[in-house]
Design a protein around this motif. Structure first.
Motif, PDB file in Angstrom:
ATOM      1  N   SER A 122      -1.621  -2.089   2.685  1.00  0.00           N
ATOM      2  CA  SER A 122      -1.957  -3.433   2.219  1.00  0.00           C
ATOM      3  C   SER A 122      -3.153  -3.437   1.268  1.00  0.00           C
ATOM      4  CB  SER A 122      -2.267  -4.345   3.411  1.00  0.00           C
ATOM      5  OG  SER A 122      -1.140  -4.487   4.245  1.00  0.00           O
ATOM      6  N   ALA A 123      -3.782  -2.296   1.037  1.00  0.00           N
ATOM      7  CA  ALA A 123      -4.991  -2.231   0.220  1.00  0.00           C
ATOM      8  C   ALA A 123      -4.663  -2.274  -1.268  1.00  0.00           C
ATOM      9  CB  ALA A 123      -5.787  -0.977   0.554  1.00  0.00           C
ATOM     10  N   GLU A 124      -5.569  -2.852  -2.034  1.00  0.00           N
ATOM     11  CA  GLU A 124      -5.322  -3.077  -3.458  1.00  0.00           C
ATOM     12  C   GLU A 124      -5.474  -1.806  -4.303  1.00  0.00           C
ATOM     13  OE1 GLU A 124      -6.744  -6.850  -1.508  1.00  0.00           O
ATOM     14  OE2 GLU A 124      -7.467  -4.770  -1.575  1.00  0.00           O
ATOM     15  N   GLN A 125      -6.448  -0.974  -3.981  1.00  0.00           N
ATOM     16  CA  GLN A 125      -6.729   0.171  -4.848  1.00  0.00           C
ATOM     17  C   GLN A 125      -5.644   1.246  -4.821  1.00  0.00           C
ATOM     18  OE1 GLN A 125     -11.443   0.551  -4.563  1.00  0.00           O
ATOM     19  NE2 GLN A 125     -10.479  -0.534  -2.860  1.00  0.00           N
ATOM     20  N   PRO A 126      -5.068   1.601  -3.663  1.00  0.00           N
ATOM     21  CA  PRO A 126      -3.923   2.511  -3.698  1.00  0.00           C
ATOM     22  C   PRO A 126      -2.759   1.946  -4.505  1.00  0.00           C
ATOM     23  CG  PRO A 126      -4.820   2.377  -1.483  1.00  0.00           C
ATOM     24  CD  PRO A 126      -5.503   1.315  -2.284  1.00  0.00           C
ATOM     25  N   LEU A 127      -2.527   0.631  -4.380  1.00  0.00           N
ATOM     26  CA  LEU A 127      -1.436   0.001  -5.123  1.00  0.00           C
ATOM     27  C   LEU A 127      -1.657   0.109  -6.626  1.00  0.00           C
ATOM     28  CD1 LEU A 127       1.129  -1.734  -5.302  1.00  0.00           C
ATOM     29  CD2 LEU A 127      -0.316  -3.754  -4.978  1.00  0.00           C
ATOM     30  N   CYS A 128      -2.878  -0.132  -7.079  1.00  0.00           N
ATOM     31  CA  CYS A 128      -3.169  -0.043  -8.512  1.00  0.00           C
ATOM     32  C   CYS A 128      -3.007   1.384  -9.024  1.00  0.00           C
ATOM     33  CB  CYS A 128      -4.587  -0.539  -8.793  1.00  0.00           C
ATOM     34  SG  CYS A 128      -4.781  -2.325  -8.643  1.00  0.00           S
ATOM     35  N   LEU A 129      -3.531   2.347  -8.273  1.00  0.00           N
ATOM     36  CA  LEU A 129      -3.418   3.741  -8.700  1.00  0.00           C
ATOM     37  C   LEU A 129      -1.955   4.145  -8.839  1.00  0.00           C
ATOM     38  CD1 LEU A 129      -5.123   6.344  -9.272  1.00  0.00           C
ATOM     39  CD2 LEU A 129      -4.648   6.987  -6.903  1.00  0.00           C
ATOM     40  N   LEU A 130      -1.129   3.744  -7.878  1.00  0.00           N
ATOM     41  CA  LEU A 130       0.285   4.097  -7.915  1.00  0.00           C
ATOM     42  C   LEU A 130       1.003   3.386  -9.051  1.00  0.00           C
ATOM     43  CD1 LEU A 130       2.534   5.644  -6.398  1.00  0.00           C
ATOM     44  CD2 LEU A 130       2.921   3.557  -5.081  1.00  0.00           C
ATOM     45  N   THR A 131       0.743   2.103  -9.242  1.00  0.00           N
ATOM     46  CA  THR A 131       1.423   1.334 -10.286  1.00  0.00           C
ATOM     47  C   THR A 131       1.087   1.859 -11.668  1.00  0.00           C
ATOM     48  OG1 THR A 131       1.362  -0.637  -8.865  1.00  0.00           O
ATOM     49  CG2 THR A 131       1.790  -0.992 -11.199  1.00  0.00           C
ATOM     50  N   LEU A 132      -0.142   2.283 -11.863  1.00  0.00           N
ATOM     51  CA  LEU A 132      -0.561   2.810 -13.162  1.00  0.00           C
ATOM     52  C   LEU A 132      -0.114   4.248 -13.389  1.00  0.00           C
ATOM     53  CD1 LEU A 132      -4.176   1.360 -13.333  1.00  0.00           C
ATOM     54  CD2 LEU A 132      -2.194   0.610 -14.666  1.00  0.00           C
ATOM     55  N   GLY A 210       4.606  -2.937  -8.800  1.00  0.00           N
ATOM     56  CA  GLY A 210       4.171  -2.324  -7.560  1.00  0.00           C
ATOM     57  C   GLY A 210       4.005  -3.389  -6.490  1.00  0.00           C
ATOM     58  N   VAL A 211       4.385  -3.054  -5.262  1.00  0.00           N
ATOM     59  CA  VAL A 211       4.288  -3.990  -4.136  1.00  0.00           C
ATOM     60  C   VAL A 211       3.586  -3.296  -2.980  1.00  0.00           C
ATOM     61  CG1 VAL A 211       5.559  -5.363  -2.450  1.00  0.00           C
ATOM     62  CG2 VAL A 211       6.366  -5.240  -4.815  1.00  0.00           C
ATOM     63  N   GLY A 212       2.581  -3.966  -2.422  1.00  0.00           N
ATOM     64  CA  GLY A 212       1.891  -3.476  -1.238  1.00  0.00           C
ATOM     65  C   GLY A 212       1.972  -4.482  -0.115  1.00  0.00           C
ATOM     66  N   GLY A 213       1.750  -4.012   1.112  1.00  0.00           N
ATOM     67  CA  GLY A 213       1.727  -4.899   2.268  1.00  0.00           C
ATOM     68  C   GLY A 213       3.055  -5.072   2.968  1.00  0.00           C
ATOM     69  N   VAL A 214       4.102  -4.449   2.469  1.00  0.00           N
ATOM     70  CA  VAL A 214       5.433  -4.646   3.057  1.00  0.00           C
ATOM     71  C   VAL A 214       5.931  -3.358   3.706  1.00  0.00           C
ATOM     72  CG1 VAL A 214       7.801  -5.396   2.647  1.00  0.00           C
ATOM     73  CG2 VAL A 214       5.923  -6.399   1.316  1.00  0.00           C
ATOM     74  N   ALA A 215       6.089  -2.311   2.917  1.00  0.00           N
ATOM     75  CA  ALA A 215       6.548  -1.019   3.436  1.00  0.00           C
ATOM     76  C   ALA A 215       5.365  -0.220   3.994  1.00  0.00           C
ATOM     77  CB  ALA A 215       7.262  -0.248   2.336  1.00  0.00           C
ATOM     78  N   ASP A 216       5.641   0.949   4.534  1.00  0.00           N
ATOM     79  CA  ASP A 216       4.595   1.801   5.107  1.00  0.00           C
ATOM     80  C   ASP A 216       3.668   2.377   4.046  1.00  0.00           C
ATOM     81  OD1 ASP A 216       5.553   1.360   7.626  1.00  0.00           O
ATOM     82  OD2 ASP A 216       6.605   3.265   7.800  1.00  0.00           O
ATOM     83  N   ILE A 217       4.128   2.421   2.807  1.00  0.00           N
ATOM     84  CA  ILE A 217       3.312   2.874   1.685  1.00  0.00           C
ATOM     85  C   ILE A 217       3.529   1.900   0.531  1.00  0.00           C
ATOM     86  CG2 ILE A 217       3.383   5.314   2.328  1.00  0.00           C
ATOM     87  CD1 ILE A 217       5.531   5.745   0.230  1.00  0.00           C
ATOM     88  N   PRO A 218       2.562   1.784  -0.390  1.00  0.00           N
ATOM     89  CA  PRO A 218       2.819   0.967  -1.578  1.00  0.00           C
ATOM     90  C   PRO A 218       3.975   1.583  -2.370  1.00  0.00           C
ATOM     91  CG  PRO A 218       0.812   2.260  -1.843  1.00  0.00           C
ATOM     92  CD  PRO A 218       1.245   2.427  -0.419  1.00  0.00           C
ATOM     93  N   THR A 219       4.765   0.734  -2.995  1.00  0.00           N
ATOM     94  CA  THR A 219       5.941   1.209  -3.719  1.00  0.00           C
ATOM     95  C   THR A 219       5.958   0.627  -5.126  1.00  0.00           C
ATOM     96  OG1 THR A 219       7.310  -0.598  -2.899  1.00  0.00           O
ATOM     97  CG2 THR A 219       7.279   1.409  -1.594  1.00  0.00           C
ATOM     98  N   VAL A 220       6.633   1.322  -6.014  1.00  0.00           N
ATOM     99  CA  VAL A 220       6.743   0.903  -7.415  1.00  0.00           C
ATOM    100  C   VAL A 220       8.187   1.027  -7.851  1.00  0.00           C
ATOM    101  CG1 VAL A 220       6.035   1.384  -9.787  1.00  0.00           C
ATOM    102  CG2 VAL A 220       4.377   1.614  -7.930  1.00  0.00           C
ATOM    103  N   ARG A 221       8.640   0.057  -8.651  1.00  0.00           N
ATOM    104  CA  ARG A 221       9.999   0.123  -9.181  1.00  0.00           C
ATOM    105  C   ARG A 221      10.018  -0.389 -10.611  1.00  0.00           C
ATOM    106  NH1 ARG A 221      15.079  -1.566  -5.550  1.00  0.00           N
ATOM    107  NH2 ARG A 221      14.120   0.176  -4.422  1.00  0.00           N
TER     108      ARG A 221
END
Length: 275
Positions: A122-132, A210-221
């Protein structure tokens, strides 16, 4: 509650940190800002034998900028990066996402790398790193390696870091010319972990969501542009593929609907922000 007993080492050099990790293995934990680790210690969800403090290691405390991206050391606090991102046009997504991270007090203590290493979905920084499409730089006592963010997060608060490895830094790629960036989230209160968070990169060819807070890890599509005949179906399929579950904070149905609605809003904002 109080933490279980542990030894504390305040390292003065990277070599000392690596030596401690080599000696103690999975009994050692790195501590920097402590905003995630200290509560886990107090609740005894983590019981390390040794805490290795890296905040006095000068070589881990800097931000290095280049045309390709921004490299953030393990000791850089979130407030420092937020200030940097507000002045650097190469970091538009971080400038929009970091104000959602906790509160001023926690950002003044918490570190960027610490949040990413903690790997809360659910954290923002892992999500940003993955999306970028960013990367992490890890070092063992005898060798170093770089790993893409897409390979680093492997499960709920689980990563590909070895027990004797130090995450020296993370690298956020610089903004692409002509691309738009946007971030949005829904939480019970500002500063809480997100029920759903969305980060979007929009180009003329398509969308990276990128989506966070739903799956066990942030995901990108990768998604088509809004207006394409298959956009709604693609976004809906993404919401279902995340396999949302009911919990104390939200139902699976509500999370899926947030992915559809917040995802669309974030994508549309990213398209408006294209330069």
């Amino acid at each position: 509650m109080k933490p279980a007993p542990f030894d504390y080492v305040r390292a003065d050099s990277r070599e000392e940190v690596l030596a401690q990790l080599h000696e103690h293995g999975d009994q050692a934990r790195i501590i920097a800002g402590g905003q995630s680790l200290v509560p886990m210690l107090n609740m005894r969800l983590a019981k390390p034998g040794v805490l290795v403090d890296v905040m006095q290691v000068a070589s881990l405390s800097g931000i290095e900028a280049s045309d390709a991206g921004i490299r953030v050391g393990a000791g850089v606090r979130q407030a420092t990066l937020l200030d940097w991102a507000g002045r650097d046009p190469r970091l538009p997504l971080l400038a929009k996402a970091l104000p959602w991270v906790g509160h001023t007090q926690t950002r003044n203590r918490g570190t960027v790398v610490g949040s990413i290493a903690h790997a809360d979905p659910s954290a923002e920084q892992p999500l940003c790193l993955l999306t970028l499409g960013g990367s992490l730089q890890l070092r063992h006592r005898k060798k170093a390696r770089s790993i893409p963010a897409a390979e680093f997060f492997v499960g709920m608060m689980a990563t590909a870091r070895g027990d004797t490895e130090l995450i020296e830094s993370v690298t956020f790629p610089a903004a692409q010319p002509g691309a738009g960036y946007a971030f949005g989230e829904v939480a019970r209160r500002h500063g809480d972990f997100a029920i759903v968070a969305c980060a979007a990169v929009a180009t003329g060819e398509g969308i990276r969501l990128g989506v966070g807070g739903v799956a066990d890890i942030p995901t990108v599509r990768e998604l088509p542009l809004p207006g394409a005949s298959d956009f709604d179906d693609a976004l809906n399929q993404y919401a279902w593929d995340l396999d949302a579950r009911d919990d104390l904070h939200a139902s699976a149905r509500y999370r899926r609907e947030l992915v559809r609605r917040l995802g669309r809003e974030t994508i549309e904002e990213a398209l408006r922000c294209r330069n």
